[in-house]
Design an enzyme around this catalytic site. Sequence first.
Site, mmCIF file in Angstrom:
data_model
loop_
_atom_site.group_PDB
_atom_site.id
_atom_site.type_symbol
_atom_site.label_atom_id
_atom_site.label_comp_id
_atom_site.label_asym_id
_atom_site.label_seq_id
_atom_site.Cartn_x
_atom_site.Cartn_y
_atom_site.Cartn_z
ATOM 1 N N HIS D 125 6.001 7.060 1.606
ATOM 2 C CA HIS D 125 5.794 7.519 3.191
ATOM 3 C C HIS D 125 6.856 6.015 3.864
ATOM 4 O O HIS D 125 6.301 4.902 3.215
ATOM 5 C CB HIS D 125 4.762 7.645 3.747
ATOM 6 C CG HIS D 125 4.857 8.045 5.086
ATOM 7 N ND1 HIS D 125 5.155 7.298 6.270
ATOM 8 C CD2 HIS D 125 4.800 9.581 5.793
ATOM 9 C CE1 HIS D 125 4.797 8.100 7.497
ATOM 10 N NE2 HIS D 125 4.945 9.293 7.085
ATOM 11 N N ASP D 213 -2.265 3.788 -0.140
ATOM 12 C CA ASP D 213 -2.012 4.418 0.973
ATOM 13 C C ASP D 213 -2.911 5.786 0.935
ATOM 14 O O ASP D 213 -2.515 6.489 0.178
ATOM 15 C CB ASP D 213 -0.642 4.663 1.346
ATOM 16 C CG ASP D 213 -0.158 5.519 2.417
ATOM 17 O OD1 ASP D 213 -1.213 6.226 3.080
ATOM 18 O OD2 ASP D 213 0.956 5.668 2.768
ATOM 19 N N GLN D 216 -3.077 10.832 2.868
ATOM 20 C CA GLN D 216 -3.018 12.225 2.371
ATOM 21 C C GLN D 216 -4.006 12.544 1.679
ATOM 22 O O GLN D 216 -4.286 13.714 0.961
ATOM 23 C CB GLN D 216 -1.587 12.686 1.680
ATOM 24 C CG GLN D 216 -0.493 12.529 2.640
ATOM 25 C CD GLN D 216 -0.567 13.616 3.656
ATOM 26 O OE1 GLN D 216 -1.360 14.510 3.713
ATOM 27 N NE2 GLN D 216 0.078 13.191 4.870
ATOM 28 N N LYS D 239 -5.432 12.611 10.495
ATOM 29 C CA LYS D 239 -5.325 13.779 9.343
ATOM 30 C C LYS D 239 -6.363 14.045 8.715
ATOM 31 O O LYS D 239 -6.597 14.465 7.621
ATOM 32 C CB LYS D 239 -4.253 12.968 8.100
ATOM 33 C CG LYS D 239 -3.088 12.612 8.600
ATOM 34 C CD LYS D 239 -2.064 11.854 7.696
ATOM 35 C CE LYS D 239 -0.839 11.150 8.216
ATOM 36 N NZ LYS D 239 0.143 12.067 8.731
ATOM 37 N N CYS D 377 9.333 11.580 6.711
ATOM 38 C CA CYS D 377 9.154 10.039 6.924
ATOM 39 C C CYS D 377 9.334 9.445 5.371
ATOM 40 O O CYS D 377 8.611 8.774 5.010
ATOM 41 C CB CYS D 377 7.998 9.575 7.579
ATOM 42 S SG CYS D 377 8.231 9.995 9.259
#
Lengths: 151, 151, 419, 419
Positions: D125, D213, D216, D239, D377
């Site tokens: 991302h 990261d 997700q 999220k 993104c």
Amino acid sequence: MSRSHELYQQVILDHNKNPRNYRVIPDATYSCEGHNPLCGDHITLFLNVGADGIISDVSFQGNGCAISKASASMMTTFLKGKSSDEAKSLFKEFHDMVIGDLDPDVQETHLGKLTLFKGVREYSSRIKCASLAWHALMGALEKQVSATTEA
Amino acid sequence: MSRSHELYQQVILDHNKNPRNYRVIPDATYSCEGHNPLCGDHITLFLNVGADGIISDVSFQGNGCAISKASASMMTTFLKGKSSDEAKSLFKEFHDMVIGDLDPDVQETHLGKLTLFKGVREYSSRIKCASLAWHALMGALEKQVSATTEA
Amino acid sequence: MLNIKADFPVLNRLFGGDAGEPGMALHYLDSAATTQKPLSVIETMDRFYRESYGTVRRGVYRLSEKATAEYENTRKKVAKLLNAASEKEIVYTSGTTQSINLVAYSYGRKFLKPGDEILLSTIEHHANIVPWQLITEMTGAVIKVIPVDDTGTLILSEYAKLLTERTRIVAVNHVSNALGTINPVKEMIRMARQANHFNPQDPTRRGAVVLIDGAQSVSHMKVDVRDLDADFYAFSGHKMFGPTGIGILYGKSAILESMPPYQGGGDMIERVTFARTTYQKPPHRFEAGTPAIVEVVGLGAALDYLAHLGLDRIAAHENALLQYGTRLLSEIPELRLIGTAPHKASILSFTLEGVHPHDIGTLLDEEGIAIRAGHHCAQPTMDRFGVPATARASLGPYNDTADLDALAAGLRKIIEVFR
Amino acid sequence: MLNIKADFPVLNRLFGGDAGEPGMALHYLDSAATTQKPLSVIETMDRFYRESYGTVRRGVYRLSEKATAEYENTRKKVAKLLNAASEKEIVYTSGTTQSINLVAYSYGRKFLKPGDEILLSTIEHHANIVPWQLITEMTGAVIKVIPVDDTGTLILSEYAKLLTERTRIVAVNHVSNALGTINPVKEMIRMARQANHFNPQDPTRRGAVVLIDGAQSVSHMKVDVRDLDADFYAFSGHKMFGPTGIGILYGKSAILESMPPYQGGGDMIERVTFARTTYQKPPHRFEAGTPAIVEVVGLGAALDYLAHLGLDRIAAHENALLQYGTRLLSEIPELRLIGTAPHKASILSFTLEGVHPHDIGTLLDEEGIAIRAGHHCAQPTMDRFGVPATARASLGPYNDTADLDALAAGLRKIIEVFR
Ligand SMILES: Cc1ncc(COP(=O)(O)O)c(C=O)c1O
Ligand SMILES: Cc1ncc(COP(=O)(O)O)c(C=O)c1O
């Protein structure tokens, strides 16, 4: 009875007004500046420990609220003549009491009159006031020049 | 009638599938790459303007959705033979229409068939698709090499 | 006078009151730390989460389109509040602190050279000191400090002397949170312009830009950034009846455009490749990642509420209370007011002889009175006035004389206890 | 399978439906952009604003003490979710984007030297690309990119080659938001350790730290930072059923302690003077200014909700839906799935022959189906797969097979229109 009366008892108000051992020990074995970063209060603790490990003199100076001043004052009177090992285990008991993990009403402690400070557990923002002098004590015993209540 | 049928009319779908003037003008007087930073779509606009200020040829190439492709295709057919000043004032009319400031059903415009794109004002996220080619056109007329829909 | 306590749910409930006791109302006197929220703000956010929540600036579906519209609409409201030239001058941040850090990192790192000077005042909040200290470490610029007199008023003649051709940034608060002083920022900006002809059309040309920390002003008085001629103006949503997690940086367009990005991420880019990335125009260049969507929507409702009350009426109400409170407190002989500038906002900072501010705070709380005790994130101010801490009562439009009466009565009781 | 649509107000209302029409239910398939919020989260924040709102870490009154307790309690819940060694390893940020920027600015600026290498993957991302690009400009470090194969799987043999003694930072996502690939981060961390013996007890000793990261992953599968041995783990509240405006950075204690402050301001300092300022210990060192108080409280409620559902059950539910959806979409001949890694999370990215993703998005919206269209993104990922954009349906635990049936039917209709 309101919460604050439990905390601001006559003994504490008296020690605040007439703090015991409020002086510099010029040739102290150890000294440590205790500091509460959240409120900016700080006290300096002075300590003389003999070769036998016994605390022969202990004093403090500095700026703080009634709780921190009374706690420092009562701590210094209580510690004189105790060994540094005893002091360390008293720190642990005191600390556990003020954060509410040790209840002197139902559990045995060696804190004597210092159990007065148990009321502070109701005031999360004041716990560090009560323990400031103790943190400085631990700092001094560990030969640090400064300590914060952040630990 | 659902919103989208108003937007995705047969004419638009046809121009999307068979875009007119979809080619490079190798020796174009001006060209400009239009770019929509929110979606990454981009088209390149090619423009030939004569000494008399009349648009003698205009074409485009690039990548985009049905709305941006049909808009580019219809714009190029519409502009050929118009002066660059006319093109600029058409840009203003088109832009005002798609953002909802000009309603071709009640106000007079010079947009002819291009009023088909009035439906886009209902889709705030697609307004920039409809105006992408027009932004590139303005960029070309102002002799810039690239333009974005961010203005 | 305003009478709006009913708009604020928290001011209408009773606290404590276990064991059959009725509980106490709250005298909330810590608005300088954060304001309470009116029902309209709370309900707007609640409804948004229940009915319209979606991401912004990315979705092609209506939920997202509508969220985006509401999100951008707040920007227009902020521009209107400040009388900015365009909503493109309004950058969303997470608070005053981030707004100032953004300017320090982005503007400061680009334009500051070794020996350049940053002027701050003695009575700044740490948020307007520490970012500049961090940036001087990176750039070799140095900080100079504008002194205050014993009332807490900036000494403008000293400021004039500190303004030199080496001055690159002047950063001062509009209102001091620790003392309540209202600084003459319009005059100060004018002086900076005269001392140091800055050309906003060409921000690379050296000259001083002026940042105003408006955390304590923007919900208390009318602010017109164009009339002030401020280059940057920073503030927080949570101090103006809005939610936590959202703040604003106003910046003049030409200056914002001259600045490199601060944080990197989604939505602030034009095109990303590993070889080269290009950035969007302001304000989006400075807004990386999924923003505080619902907080922005809530801030919009707070701005509507502010407009509904009217800043003139708020200022008049708070000023009347300030006069009333100053009189009441001055009648307590053991009390020393810290911050007695002729130009003051509704902040009452004080000490009591023989009672530490923390003890005041704890004991007032027993009476349902919430004040702040400590250094107020302004340690240099405390140092200047020779106190480790003060007690501070700060007012909002929902306060009334009863709140101040309760404060004065509570203080007298404390003096008794400690006598 | 889970059956929890009832917990989410927005999934229970009808949209559109003016002029006597009944309106449509929402098929929300954009959870990778942001998740909808359960009632418990919405109500917790609403109640907090109405009953208990106050500032944190500063007030001596009970409102503030209680707010502080709730605020710090969320930190413990996050530590538990991640199996962190201590809540002192949990830093509050405004989102994944800020978490990564914090590491880039603070860790990166301190430890990166010219020629040092940062390894990223092709399928990151922008939030995990652009901050590193900004930091390479400041430090002279360089970025190297781990390639992917045509399914969207990282090529580990190439990664192994890229790991050298110059590698200082490895930053990869746990799950790719554009493709759904689940990266083998545990194995990748192990490889980084072997290639480059990093000693977390002495972070000044050169070696590669690994940032994951987790935007997700964290609400879709069990994450154990100690089992992974991750040095940093970053994610966003919005999220994972929490509010906007709040994110988390996990960092190993020894590493956080080695890092200088990022933003300056209130609450992150020990002592401020104009001559010298000292900073608090982590996590507070990295939390300048009034934090996102209510958002942290809301995140706490979201963590309770997650715990109540159970991450194993969520993962099983979403995996079943992913299988179902993959099958449905594969039956559409005009459809090309982008991202077909064997190890995938519940993200379906695709293109339709002759129909641009934006048109898909707009037309599906007419049927009440919310998907995302664009570059997500992740432009380098789009470039890698030779598409300017994709349409993306991403799932959450509240989705069901009916949502996917509606998606497939909608796509078939679009193909008809565009034929
Ligand atoms: C993999 C990944 N990383 C980072 C981000 C950025 O998160 P945020 O926008 O919440 O900061 C996202 C989501 O947009 C993402 O999917
Ligand atoms: C004058 C001033 N500046 C800056 C700040 C920092 O604001 P925040 O903590 O909302 O970032 C405050 C409030 O705490 C303030 O009073």
